[in-house]
Scaffold this active site. Structure first.
Site, short mmCIF file in Angstrom:
data_model
loop_
_atom_site.label_atom_id
_atom_site.label_comp_id
_atom_site.label_asym_id
_atom_site.label_seq_id
_atom_site.Cartn_x
_atom_site.Cartn_y
_atom_site.Cartn_z
N THR A 16 0.92 -1.21 -0.12
CA THR A 16 0.04 -0.12 -0.06
C THR A 16 1.03 1.17 0.09
OG1 THR A 16 -0.24 0.13 2.41
CG2 THR A 16 -1.87 -1.12 1.18
N THR A 19 3.34 4.34 -4.67
CA THR A 19 3.82 5.15 -5.90
C THR A 19 5.04 5.94 -5.61
OG1 THR A 19 2.27 6.80 -4.85
CG2 THR A 19 1.25 5.04 -6.51
N SER A 20 5.56 6.05 -4.57
CA SER A 20 6.73 6.76 -4.21
C SER A 20 7.50 6.21 -3.03
CB SER A 20 6.44 8.19 -4.26
OG SER A 20 5.73 8.37 -3.06
N SER A 141 8.02 3.80 12.65
CA SER A 141 8.80 4.85 12.52
C SER A 141 9.81 4.75 13.87
CB SER A 141 8.20 5.90 12.84
OG SER A 141 8.83 7.34 12.99
N TYR A 154 1.84 11.91 15.90
CA TYR A 154 2.57 10.91 14.61
C TYR A 154 3.05 9.65 15.45
CZ TYR A 154 5.90 9.47 11.19
OH TYR A 154 6.38 8.49 10.21
#
Length: 254
Positions: A16, A19-20, A141, A154
């Site tokens: 998922t 694209t980058s 992360s 976050y």
């Protein structure tokens, strides 16, 4: 960087947010090692460009992974075209950095939706397509390992997905489905360059004992390892891909 060109022969992977950045680099890595890869993204133009770049063993499905209807459609398309998934890399997510007193209810919902809800339901919806001994990797992360001012929302979202990693590792153990996470440090992605000034990017490099920010390929190598047969005895683990950022005091090395 050398690749084992056959670790994923005959396997199908779902990435998922492919694209980058880290998602796209991981798609390249898995394809180079023999996989067929399904990538998702919300922007059809970017998705088509990514699939064209990845080549004939890539397949794109446009949709929003925070939308359960879109997830149902994605999984139905994968089931119809491939019949199964051997690897899921729940990579999609967003960065959002502000002091706690600037977090609104809408922002909270957006970040938790993109970083927690999307990972949770991507895995839930994909589970019927996963055979025993499949592998799941979640993108977390370094923030879950270190308290950094201005990252409360976050970092909390990423701590949640690692706890999901450990819980699902236990829950899916009877099927020998392994669930691990990767925790990137500062990684040179389009988002990293867009969000940080040149000075801040250089400062980030100085915080790591490695003396540089990481690359998307660094994360791709870690995700591919965890998804591969080389990691069959690694489960419920968070692999930090941060150049030593959270383990070593870079200032002490000067």
């Amino acid at each position: 960087m050398t690749h084992n060109s056959s670790r994923f022969d005959g396997k199908t992977a779902l990435i998922t947010g492919g694209t980058s950045g880290m998602g796209l680099a991981t798609a390249h890595r898995l394809i180079a090692e023999g996989a067929e890869v399904v990538v998702t993204g919300r922007d059809k133009t970017r998705l088509d460009a990514a699939v064209a770049e990845l080549g004939e063993r890539a397949y794109g499905i446009a949709g929003d992974v925070t939308d359960l209807g879109d997830l149902d459609t994605m999984v139905a398309v994968v089931a119809d075209r491939f019949g199964r998934l051997d690897v899921v890399f729940a990579n999609a997510g967003i960065g959002s950095f502000q002091p706690i007193d600037q977090v609104t209810g809408a922002l909270f919902d957006d970040v938790i939706g993109a970083n927690v809800k999307a990972a949770f339901f991507t895995i839930q919806k994909a589970l019927p397509l996963l055979p025993d001994h499949a592998a799941i990797v979640i993108n977390a992360s370094f923030g879950l390992h270190r308290g950094v001012p201005g990252t409360a929302l976050y970092s909390a979202s990423k701590a949640a997905v690692h706890n999901l990693t450990r819980t699902l590792a236990a829950e899916l153990a009877p099927r020998r489905i392994r669930v691990n996470s990767v925790s990137p440090g500062y990684i040179d992605t389009p988002a990293f360059r867009a969000e940080l000034s040149e000075e801040a990017q250089q400062g980030a490099a100085g915080l790591s004992p490695a003396g540089r920010v990481g690359t998307s390929e660094d994360v791709a190598a870690a995700a591919a390892f965890l998804a591969s047969g080389d990691a069959t005895y690694i489960n419920g683990h968070d692999l930090r891909v941060d150049g030593g950022l959270t383990a070593v005091d870079a200032a002490a090395l000067l």
